[in-house]
Design an enzyme around this catalytic site. Structure first.
Site, PDB file in Angstrom:
ATOM      1  N   GLU A 127       0.861  -1.185   0.000  1.00  0.00           N
ATOM      2  CA  GLU A 127       0.000   0.000   0.000  1.00  0.00           C
ATOM      3  C   GLU A 127       0.898   1.235   0.000  1.00  0.00           C
ATOM      4  OE1 GLU A 127      -2.734  -0.204   3.289  1.00  0.00           O
ATOM      5  OE2 GLU A 127      -3.526  -2.133   2.590  1.00  0.00           O
ATOM      6  N   PRO A 128       0.316   2.392  -0.315  1.00  0.00           N
ATOM      7  CA  PRO A 128       1.164   3.598  -0.358  1.00  0.00           C
ATOM      8  C   PRO A 128       1.967   3.807   0.926  1.00  0.00           C
ATOM      9  CG  PRO A 128      -0.980   4.062  -1.305  1.00  0.00           C
ATOM     10  CD  PRO A 128      -1.054   2.658  -0.779  1.00  0.00           C
ATOM     11  N   SER A 132       7.679  -2.280   3.026  1.00  0.00           N
ATOM     12  CA  SER A 132       8.440  -3.258   3.817  1.00  0.00           C
ATOM     13  C   SER A 132       7.694  -3.580   5.113  1.00  0.00           C
ATOM     14  CB  SER A 132       9.816  -2.689   4.165  1.00  0.00           C
ATOM     15  OG  SER A 132      10.506  -2.342   2.992  1.00  0.00           O
ATOM     16  N   GLU A 364       9.188  -8.064  -3.629  1.00  0.00           N
ATOM     17  CA  GLU A 364       9.090  -9.225  -2.717  1.00  0.00           C
ATOM     18  C   GLU A 364      10.094  -9.169  -1.579  1.00  0.00           C
ATOM     19  OE1 GLU A 364       7.896 -13.114  -3.845  1.00  0.00           O
ATOM     20  OE2 GLU A 364       7.259 -12.386  -5.794  1.00  0.00           O
TER      21      GLU A 364
HETATM   22  C1  LIG Z   1       7.622  -3.355 -10.429  1.00  0.00           C
HETATM   23  C2  LIG Z   1       7.107  -3.692  -9.051  1.00  0.00           C
HETATM   24  C3  LIG Z   1       6.257  -4.776  -8.888  1.00  0.00           C
HETATM   25  C4  LIG Z   1       5.710  -5.063  -7.622  1.00  0.00           C
HETATM   26  N1  LIG Z   1       4.790  -6.083  -7.486  1.00  0.00           N
HETATM   27  C5  LIG Z   1       4.127  -6.223  -6.304  1.00  0.00           C
HETATM   28  C6  LIG Z   1       3.037  -7.145  -6.174  1.00  0.00           C
HETATM   29  O1  LIG Z   1       2.683  -7.875  -7.115  1.00  0.00           O
HETATM   30  N2  LIG Z   1       2.369  -7.206  -4.990  1.00  0.00           N
HETATM   31  C7  LIG Z   1       2.709  -6.434  -3.928  1.00  0.00           C
HETATM   32  O2  LIG Z   1       2.048  -6.527  -2.901  1.00  0.00           O
HETATM   33  N3  LIG Z   1       3.753  -5.564  -4.005  1.00  0.00           N
HETATM   34  C8  LIG Z   1       4.461  -5.433  -5.167  1.00  0.00           C
HETATM   35  N4  LIG Z   1       5.497  -4.535  -5.269  1.00  0.00           N
HETATM   36  C9  LIG Z   1       5.858  -3.730  -4.108  1.00  0.00           C
HETATM   37  C10 LIG Z   1       7.192  -4.109  -3.487  1.00  0.00           C
HETATM   38  O3  LIG Z   1       7.078  -5.357  -2.858  1.00  0.00           O
HETATM   39  C11 LIG Z   1       7.587  -2.960  -2.535  1.00  0.00           C
HETATM   40  O4  LIG Z   1       7.947  -1.858  -3.348  1.00  0.00           O
HETATM   41  C12 LIG Z   1       8.712  -3.356  -1.620  1.00  0.00           C
HETATM   42  O5  LIG Z   1       8.286  -4.312  -0.689  1.00  0.00           O
HETATM   43  C13 LIG Z   1       9.285  -2.144  -0.855  1.00  0.00           C
HETATM   44  O6  LIG Z   1       8.278  -1.372  -0.277  1.00  0.00           O
HETATM   45  P1  LIG Z   1       8.298   0.216  -0.512  1.00  0.00           P
HETATM   46  O7  LIG Z   1       8.383   0.440  -1.974  1.00  0.00           O
HETATM   47  O8  LIG Z   1       7.138   0.801   0.215  1.00  0.00           O
HETATM   48  O9  LIG Z   1       9.640   0.727   0.142  1.00  0.00           O
HETATM   49  P2  LIG Z   1       9.890   1.075   1.696  1.00  0.00           P
HETATM   50  O10 LIG Z   1       9.382  -0.023   2.551  1.00  0.00           O
HETATM   51  O11 LIG Z   1       9.392   2.451   1.956  1.00  0.00           O
HETATM   52  O12 LIG Z   1      11.475   1.065   1.758  1.00  0.00           O
HETATM   53  C14 LIG Z   1      12.294   2.182   1.392  1.00  0.00           C
HETATM   54  C15 LIG Z   1      13.732   1.841   1.755  1.00  0.00           C
HETATM   55  O13 LIG Z   1      13.842   1.660   3.179  1.00  0.00           O
HETATM   56  C16 LIG Z   1      14.382   0.392   3.459  1.00  0.00           C
HETATM   57  N5  LIG Z   1      13.808  -0.117   4.702  1.00  0.00           N
HETATM   58  C17 LIG Z   1      12.491  -0.188   5.044  1.00  0.00           C
HETATM   59  N6  LIG Z   1      12.346  -0.739   6.247  1.00  0.00           N
HETATM   60  C18 LIG Z   1      13.591  -1.055   6.681  1.00  0.00           C
HETATM   61  C19 LIG Z   1      14.120  -1.647   7.873  1.00  0.00           C
HETATM   62  N7  LIG Z   1      13.320  -2.080   8.846  1.00  0.00           N
HETATM   63  N8  LIG Z   1      15.457  -1.799   7.972  1.00  0.00           N
HETATM   64  C20 LIG Z   1      16.271  -1.382   6.972  1.00  0.00           C
HETATM   65  N9  LIG Z   1      15.842  -0.817   5.838  1.00  0.00           N
HETATM   66  C21 LIG Z   1      14.528  -0.654   5.693  1.00  0.00           C
HETATM   67  C22 LIG Z   1      14.012  -0.485   2.268  1.00  0.00           C
HETATM   68  O14 LIG Z   1      14.838  -1.614   2.159  1.00  0.00           O
HETATM   69  C23 LIG Z   1      14.198   0.519   1.133  1.00  0.00           C
HETATM   70  O15 LIG Z   1      15.550   0.583   0.793  1.00  0.00           O
HETATM   71  C24 LIG Z   1       6.085  -4.270  -6.508  1.00  0.00           C
HETATM   72  C25 LIG Z   1       6.993  -3.207  -6.675  1.00  0.00           C
HETATM   73  C26 LIG Z   1       7.478  -2.897  -7.924  1.00  0.00           C
HETATM   74  C27 LIG Z   1       8.403  -1.712  -8.069  1.00  0.00           C
END
Ligand SMILES: Cc1cc2nc3c(=O)[nH]c(=O)nc-3n(C[C@H](O)[C@H](O)[C@H](O)COP(=O)(O)OP(=O)(O)OC[C@H]3O[C@@H](n4cnc5c(N)ncnc54)[C@H](O)[C@@H]3O)c2cc1C
Length: 380
Positions: A127-128, A132, A364
């Site tokens: 979600e927005p 993670s 993932e």
């Molecule tokens: C092309 C694409 C396809 C996707 N397909 C799917 C799908 O089919 N279904 C689905 O549900 N999602 C999907 N996703 C979403 C994807 O799983 C998320 O983008 C990913 O899990 C990271 O979440 P975020 O983008 O909110 O980044 P954030 O969680 O905001 O992370 C930003 C940064 O902070 C770091 N970070 C966050 N928490 C911690 C921590 N505790 N310790 C250290 N570092 C941390 C992360 O590693 C990252 O570097 C997709 C994304 C893309 C780009």
């Protein structure tokens, strides 16, 4: 230890490699530049049984194992990251949760068309404001008689625009500690109140569909709840553990493609009167990539083997995902370097490998999240 593939696994590798070379490869540049989801290729993959490899025949599957499926992802990833990502998401995220946790009726109704390749499925967790930190899910599913009414927003969801079913995670209540209970619910995409838009302009995996989903008072029967409502969180962690093997396999495919292209180019390209493959600096790059590809393959196949043999595989799938996807990025980067200026040009394709590989370090579970998973498994 026996490192040989079975006869069936070897046959699957050959069948998928032939299909990838003959059908997907001629289209890969167009899929990337036009950012167009190759639906017709998925129809053919469905006919070949590729979308049902790890599911039993009684649910329309091919009755294969996780290792065969990982090999199929690797072979498709070798020619096209976009097709590989959509394939891995369709099987590991769109269909597998129904196989793992669904009732008999849900499997017959929802898994069978996915496994037969007659429809695609999607998994909406992100979600927005919950990436993670998936526990921060804001989407809610409130009971109303025999139904759930779902409200919320999902982002970055693979294949959603072409999917017949979504599995969405939503808060369904609170446990005795006052923490949110997050459950997974099957939502047919033609349900009123579901809006799916695909407007992202992506860096890589451009031909893989990525969509936003808005759920506005979406009513689905309670019987669409997947698995144990109290164990929704651990269920999707299990789903992601399995999915990571396929993303690792995709990284392996891209790393292998980078090695193949770099080696071929290094032998052909002449500078200072000889092939650049004679220079030790180039040889060392190729040797490092080859070693990391071999290690990645061992890690991916071991994680798949553990899953197939009902042994714990959380740590090993995180190892494989982390190492193979970072290997893919390093290998693609070195393949560009070995190609020099030509590597920077689209027609040589290695720049696409780098753009596609980058996604694998994010989706993932980011590389940082994989390290967290591994550290937890170590007892930290
Ligand atoms: C092309 C694409 C396809 C996707 N397909 C799917 C799908 O089919 N279904 C689905 O549900 N999602 C999907 N996703 C979403 C994807 O799983 C998320 O983008 C990913 O899990 C990271 O979440 P975020 O983008 O909110 O980044 P954030 O969680 O905001 O992370 C930003 C940064 O902070 C770091 N970070 C966050 N928490 C911690 C921590 N505790 N310790 C250290 N570092 C941390 C992360 O590693 C990252 O570097 C997709 C994304 C893309 C780009």
């Amino acid at each position: 230890m026996d490192f040989n593939l079975t006869k069936e696994q070897t046959m699957i590798r050959k069948m998928v490699r032939d299909f990838a070379e003959e059908v997907i490869k001629p289209r890969t540049i167009e899929i990337d530049t036009e950012a167009k989801f190759p639906l017709d290729i998925f129809e053919q993959m469905g006919e070949l049984g590729l979308l049902g490899i790890p599911f039993p025949e009684e649910y329309g599957g091919s009755g294969g194992d996780t290792l065969s499926y990982a090999i199929a992802v690797e072979e498709i990833g070798r020619v096209c990251g976009s097709t590989g990502l959509s394939y891995a998401a369709a099987v590991s995220l769109g269909a597998s949760p129904i196989y793992y946790f669904g009732t008999e009726e849900q499997k017959q109704k929802y898994l069978t068309p996915l496994a037969e390749g007659k429809a695609l499925g999607s998994f909406g967790l992100t979600e927005p404001n919950a990436g993670s930190d998936a526990g921060g899910t804001k989407t809610t599913a409130v009971e109303d008689g025999d139904d759930f009414i779902i409200n919320g927003e999902k982002c970055f969801i693979t294949n959603a625009s072409f999917a017949k079913t979504l599995i969405v995670t939503a808060v369904t209540g609170k446990n005795e500690k006052g923490r949110n209970i997050i459950s997974a619910i099957i939502v047919p995409t033609d349900t009123e109140g579901v809006t799916i838009t695909s407007n992202y302009d992506k860096m890589g995996v451009r031909g893989s569909d990525t969509a936003e989903i808005v759920l506005d008072n979406v009513r689905v029967p309670k019987s669409n709840l997947l698995g144990d409502p109290q164990k929704g969180f651990s269920q999707f962690l299990y789903t992601l553990d399995g999915g990571r093997i396929s993303i690792a396999a995709l990284g392996l495919g891209i790393a292998q493609a980078s090695l193949d292209k770099a080696l071929q180019y290094a032998k052909e390209r002449k500078q200072f009167g000889k092939s650049i493959s004679n220079f030790q600096a180039i040889q060392f790059k190729l040797a490092d990539i080859a070693m990391e590809v071999e290690l990645s393959r061992n890690m991916v196949y071991k994680a798949a083997w553990l899953k197939d043999n009902n042994q714990p595989f959380t740590k090993e799938s995180a190892y494989a995902k982390l190492f193979a996807t970072e290997t893919a990025f390093r290998a693609a980067n070195q393949a560009i370097q070995i190609h020099g200026g030509y590597g920077y040009m689209r027609e040589y394709e290695v720049e696409r490998y780098l753009r596609d590989a980058k996604l694998l370090e994010i989706g993932e579970g980011t590389s940082e999240v994989q390290r967290l998973v591994i550290a937890r498994q170590l007892g930290c």
